[in-house]
Design a protein around this motif. Sequence first.
Motif, PDB file in Angstrom:
ATOM      1  N   PHE A 127       0.836  -1.197   0.000  1.00  0.00           N
ATOM      2  CA  PHE A 127       0.000   0.000   0.000  1.00  0.00           C
ATOM      3  C   PHE A 127       0.877   1.257   0.000  1.00  0.00           C
ATOM      4  CE2 PHE A 127      -2.740   3.223   1.929  1.00  0.00           C
ATOM      5  CZ  PHE A 127      -3.951   3.003   1.288  1.00  0.00           C
ATOM      6  N   SER A 128       2.042   1.151   0.612  1.00  0.00           N
ATOM      7  CA  SER A 128       2.977   2.280   0.639  1.00  0.00           C
ATOM      8  C   SER A 128       3.907   2.283  -0.569  1.00  0.00           C
ATOM      9  CB  SER A 128       3.808   2.239   1.936  1.00  0.00           C
ATOM     10  OG  SER A 128       2.985   2.296   3.070  1.00  0.00           O
ATOM     11  N   VAL A 129       4.257   1.080  -1.064  1.00  0.00           N
ATOM     12  CA  VAL A 129       5.122   0.996  -2.247  1.00  0.00           C
ATOM     13  C   VAL A 129       4.387   1.460  -3.489  1.00  0.00           C
ATOM     14  CG1 VAL A 129       6.258  -0.626  -3.818  1.00  0.00           C
ATOM     15  CG2 VAL A 129       6.638  -0.809  -1.359  1.00  0.00           C
ATOM     16  N   ALA A 130       3.092   1.174  -3.548  1.00  0.00           N
ATOM     17  CA  ALA A 130       2.314   1.504  -4.745  1.00  0.00           C
ATOM     18  C   ALA A 130       2.430   2.966  -5.150  1.00  0.00           C
ATOM     19  CB  ALA A 130       0.852   1.107  -4.544  1.00  0.00           C
ATOM     20  N   PRO A 131       2.356   3.931  -4.204  1.00  0.00           N
ATOM     21  CA  PRO A 131       2.521   5.321  -4.634  1.00  0.00           C
ATOM     22  C   PRO A 131       3.902   5.616  -5.219  1.00  0.00           C
ATOM     23  CG  PRO A 131       1.464   5.228  -2.488  1.00  0.00           C
ATOM     24  CD  PRO A 131       1.929   3.840  -2.795  1.00  0.00           C
ATOM     25  N   ILE A 132       4.927   4.858  -4.793  1.00  0.00           N
ATOM     26  CA  ILE A 132       6.254   5.048  -5.375  1.00  0.00           C
ATOM     27  C   ILE A 132       6.203   4.717  -6.864  1.00  0.00           C
ATOM     28  CG2 ILE A 132       8.663   4.285  -5.316  1.00  0.00           C
ATOM     29  CD1 ILE A 132       8.293   3.605  -2.390  1.00  0.00           C
ATOM     30  N   LEU A 133       5.450   3.678  -7.202  1.00  0.00           N
ATOM     31  CA  LEU A 133       5.300   3.281  -8.597  1.00  0.00           C
ATOM     32  C   LEU A 133       4.249   4.119  -9.309  1.00  0.00           C
ATOM     33  CD1 LEU A 133       5.280  -0.595  -8.055  1.00  0.00           C
ATOM     34  CD2 LEU A 133       7.228   0.856  -8.642  1.00  0.00           C
ATOM     35  N   ALA A 134       3.176   4.467  -8.582  1.00  0.00           N
ATOM     36  CA  ALA A 134       2.033   5.130  -9.213  1.00  0.00           C
ATOM     37  C   ALA A 134       2.422   6.453  -9.851  1.00  0.00           C
ATOM     38  CB  ALA A 134       0.922   5.348  -8.183  1.00  0.00           C
ATOM     39  N   GLY A 135       3.178   7.263  -9.137  1.00  0.00           N
ATOM     40  CA  GLY A 135       3.531   8.571  -9.660  1.00  0.00           C
ATOM     41  C   GLY A 135       4.352   8.508 -10.941  1.00  0.00           C
ATOM     42  N   PRO A 136       5.531   7.865 -10.904  1.00  0.00           N
ATOM     43  CA  PRO A 136       6.340   7.771 -12.127  1.00  0.00           C
ATOM     44  C   PRO A 136       5.627   7.035 -13.260  1.00  0.00           C
ATOM     45  CG  PRO A 136       7.678   7.265 -10.205  1.00  0.00           C
ATOM     46  CD  PRO A 136       6.260   7.344  -9.732  1.00  0.00           C
ATOM     47  N   MET A 137       4.889   5.949 -12.937  1.00  0.00           N
ATOM     48  CA  MET A 137       4.171   5.225 -13.987  1.00  0.00           C
ATOM     49  C   MET A 137       3.134   6.107 -14.654  1.00  0.00           C
ATOM     50  SD  MET A 137       3.524   1.406 -12.389  1.00  0.00           S
ATOM     51  CE  MET A 137       2.324   1.045 -13.659  1.00  0.00           C
ATOM     52  N   ALA A 138       2.336   6.786 -13.839  1.00  0.00           N
ATOM     53  CA  ALA A 138       1.300   7.652 -14.399  1.00  0.00           C
ATOM     54  C   ALA A 138       1.922   8.782 -15.208  1.00  0.00           C
ATOM     55  CB  ALA A 138       0.423   8.208 -13.279  1.00  0.00           C
ATOM     56  N   GLY A 139       2.973   9.383 -14.648  1.00  0.00           N
ATOM     57  CA  GLY A 139       3.619  10.483 -15.366  1.00  0.00           C
ATOM     58  C   GLY A 139       4.186  10.045 -16.700  1.00  0.00           C
ATOM     59  N   ALA A 140       4.863   8.874 -16.720  1.00  0.00           N
ATOM     60  CA  ALA A 140       5.462   8.382 -17.959  1.00  0.00           C
ATOM     61  C   ALA A 140       4.396   7.975 -18.981  1.00  0.00           C
ATOM     62  CB  ALA A 140       6.382   7.202 -17.651  1.00  0.00           C
ATOM     63  N   ILE A 141       3.387   7.225 -18.526  1.00  0.00           N
ATOM     64  CA  ILE A 141       2.338   6.771 -19.451  1.00  0.00           C
ATOM     65  C   ILE A 141       1.593   7.952 -20.053  1.00  0.00           C
ATOM     66  CG2 ILE A 141       0.111   5.567 -19.574  1.00  0.00           C
ATOM     67  CD1 ILE A 141       1.220   3.594 -17.482  1.00  0.00           C
ATOM     68  N   MET A 142       1.217   8.901 -19.199  1.00  0.00           N
ATOM     69  CA  MET A 142       0.409  10.026 -19.668  1.00  0.00           C
ATOM     70  C   MET A 142       1.218  11.021 -20.490  1.00  0.00           C
ATOM     71  SD  MET A 142      -1.892  10.551 -16.218  1.00  0.00           S
ATOM     72  CE  MET A 142      -2.707  12.033 -16.822  1.00  0.00           C
ATOM     73  N   THR A 143       2.540  10.985 -20.314  1.00  0.00           N
ATOM     74  CA  THR A 143       3.388  11.900 -21.080  1.00  0.00           C
ATOM     75  C   THR A 143       3.810  11.290 -22.408  1.00  0.00           C
ATOM     76  OG1 THR A 143       4.232  12.956 -19.069  1.00  0.00           O
ATOM     77  CG2 THR A 143       5.554  13.203 -21.080  1.00  0.00           C
ATOM     78  N   TYR A 144       4.308  10.046 -22.365  1.00  0.00           N
ATOM     79  CA  TYR A 144       4.932   9.458 -23.556  1.00  0.00           C
ATOM     80  C   TYR A 144       3.970   8.651 -24.427  1.00  0.00           C
ATOM     81  CZ  TYR A 144       9.145  10.873 -21.115  1.00  0.00           C
ATOM     82  OH  TYR A 144      10.101  11.623 -20.466  1.00  0.00           O
ATOM     83  N   LEU A 145       2.833   8.226 -23.895  1.00  0.00           N
ATOM     84  CA  LEU A 145       1.861   7.490 -24.709  1.00  0.00           C
ATOM     85  C   LEU A 145       0.685   8.364 -25.123  1.00  0.00           C
ATOM     86  CD1 LEU A 145       1.720   3.955 -22.997  1.00  0.00           C
ATOM     87  CD2 LEU A 145       2.965   4.669 -25.055  1.00  0.00           C
ATOM     88  N   ASP A 146       0.686   9.613 -24.718  1.00  0.00           N
ATOM     89  CA  ASP A 146      -0.412  10.505 -25.074  1.00  0.00           C
ATOM     90  C   ASP A 146      -0.493  10.663 -26.593  1.00  0.00           C
ATOM     91  OD1 ASP A 146      -2.563  12.188 -24.542  1.00  0.00           O
ATOM     92  OD2 ASP A 146      -1.312  13.981 -24.555  1.00  0.00           O
ATOM     93  N   GLY A 147      -1.589  10.207 -27.183  1.00  0.00           N
ATOM     94  CA  GLY A 147      -1.775  10.281 -28.625  1.00  0.00           C
ATOM     95  C   GLY A 147      -1.438   9.001 -29.357  1.00  0.00           C
ATOM     96  N   ALA A 148      -0.764   8.050 -28.702  1.00  0.00           N
ATOM     97  CA  ALA A 148      -0.410   6.788 -29.356  1.00  0.00           C
ATOM     98  C   ALA A 148      -1.673   5.998 -29.677  1.00  0.00           C
ATOM     99  CB  ALA A 148       0.514   5.960 -28.452  1.00  0.00           C
ATOM    100  N   ALA A 149      -1.742   5.462 -30.897  1.00  0.00           N
ATOM    101  CA  ALA A 149      -2.890   4.680 -31.380  1.00  0.00           C
ATOM    102  C   ALA A 149      -4.202   5.434 -31.218  1.00  0.00           C
ATOM    103  CB  ALA A 149      -2.958   3.338 -30.637  1.00  0.00           C
ATOM    104  N   GLY A 150      -4.135   6.748 -31.241  1.00  0.00           N
ATOM    105  CA  GLY A 150      -5.336   7.562 -31.149  1.00  0.00           C
ATOM    106  C   GLY A 150      -5.930   7.679 -29.760  1.00  0.00           C
ATOM    107  N   LEU A 151      -5.196   7.246 -28.732  1.00  0.00           N
ATOM    108  CA  LEU A 151      -5.678   7.290 -27.358  1.00  0.00           C
ATOM    109  C   LEU A 151      -4.932   8.364 -26.573  1.00  0.00           C
ATOM    110  CD1 LEU A 151      -5.837   3.465 -26.535  1.00  0.00           C
ATOM    111  CD2 LEU A 151      -7.723   4.947 -27.251  1.00  0.00           C
ATOM    112  N   ARG A 152      -5.632   8.997 -25.650  1.00  0.00           N
ATOM    113  CA  ARG A 152      -5.005   9.950 -24.767  1.00  0.00           C
ATOM    114  C   ARG A 152      -4.219   9.225 -23.676  1.00  0.00           C
ATOM    115  NH1 ARG A 152      -6.490  15.257 -24.608  1.00  0.00           N
ATOM    116  NH2 ARG A 152      -4.563  15.309 -23.357  1.00  0.00           N
TER     117      ARG A 152
END
Length: 444
Positions: free
Chosen positions: A157-182
């Motif tokens: 439960f505490s480790v998840a936020p360590i992953l959640a932030g960088p994962m969300a930031g990377a996915i939403m930054t680098y995959l934004d627009g890929a295959a027509g998806l935000r």
Amino acid sequence: MNGRTSIPARAGDEAALFHRIGWRLLPVLCLCYVFNYLDRTNVGYAQLQMKEQLAFSDAVFGLGASLFFVGYAVFEVPSNLLLARIGVRATLLRILCLWGLASAAMMFVRTPTQFYALRFLIGVFEAGFAPGVLYYLTLWFPRRRLAQATALFFMAFSVAPILAGPMAGAIMTYLDGAAGLRGWQWLYLLEGIPCVLLGIVAFRTLPDRPAEAAWLHEADKARLQALLRADSPAPPADAHSGLGAAMRDARVWVLGFVSFLLILGIYALAFWQPTMLKGMGLTVMQVGLYAIVPATTGVIASLLVGRHSDRTGERRWHFAAGALAGAAGLMLTTRFQHDALPAILCLALAAAGTSSAFTVLWSMPGSLLSGRSAAAGIAIVSTVGGSAGMVAPVAVGAIKAATGGFTLSLLLLSSALVLAALIFVLYFRPGRPAMSGPRRAETA
């Protein structure tokens, strides 16, 4: 299996036994919990882009975040009672597959009504996961080792936020627009589908009870059962009265209310911390990276405090110290809402306090009741505590809309943590049964 028929009695044998059990069970359970956290809180990051595309207000997001917990609360107790009948393997298969598919379906949301409906369904499908695992741990660990096992599970439960932030930031930054998806659509998809696979893994690898563990010697199974019988309260005379026995136990409801006060702060930060940090001028990627600091601090604190609480057998003051530290961190954050670095340090203190208090609190329910009563009691505590998720996100959103900031919300949340500490210390004072685990002369 190796010719031994006697039950090992040495402390070293016992420590090795629980070390082996922990390594067999906890990695799978912790990985499931990581995705449990990701799928219930990724809306906090997704909203940073969804607001722009779908024109959702803070009130819409606050209500959607809260509706998750409505579904969760309604189905929590039934799910845990069913687990006691059909076992953890079938329960985790059902829960993980359904919530994973519903979470991935969030990528198709276009209207507030769709948003509300799917958030509610994710709560329905997730119901029973965490309390089910906590009940499961009571089948494997005696009270004097339960806080550490619980701490290791809640470490996810505490480790998840360590992953959640960088994962969300990377996915939403680098995959934004890929295959027509935000980016926010990719976030829901990539964090939802793995849960289906995890459900299959859990079904194939976790035994329902110690007697079914092929990786334990018969002598170790006998030793474990002897330890659990010696350490647990007597089961209710009527095996079918588990829910009634739990509901009649005032300690269960006190723990539930204390959990409610504690979780108010935990979930308010989980859903609104990204918005708070973005308001300081950070990018989506920076928000994800900065979130690592409080999350890491929470992991370390929960492990250290959980271990020390087990070694000393003391619960009250360990919980109170954590809750008060969390209150101090939230209160101090109000002074630095426009300065990222000191704000992050204050949030780290809040995370350390709430995470450690959460760990100690969840070592308690399994020591109050046994059998089906334990399953029901844990579910009641989880339901009452988890109902804070209905209140915290929407309340913080409403207060932010009314006042233009987070100051009043943080002060109210810190007051709730102080109240939690006072109730816990006063109610579970010496002399009350099952207040804490037995004190230990040996070291683990």
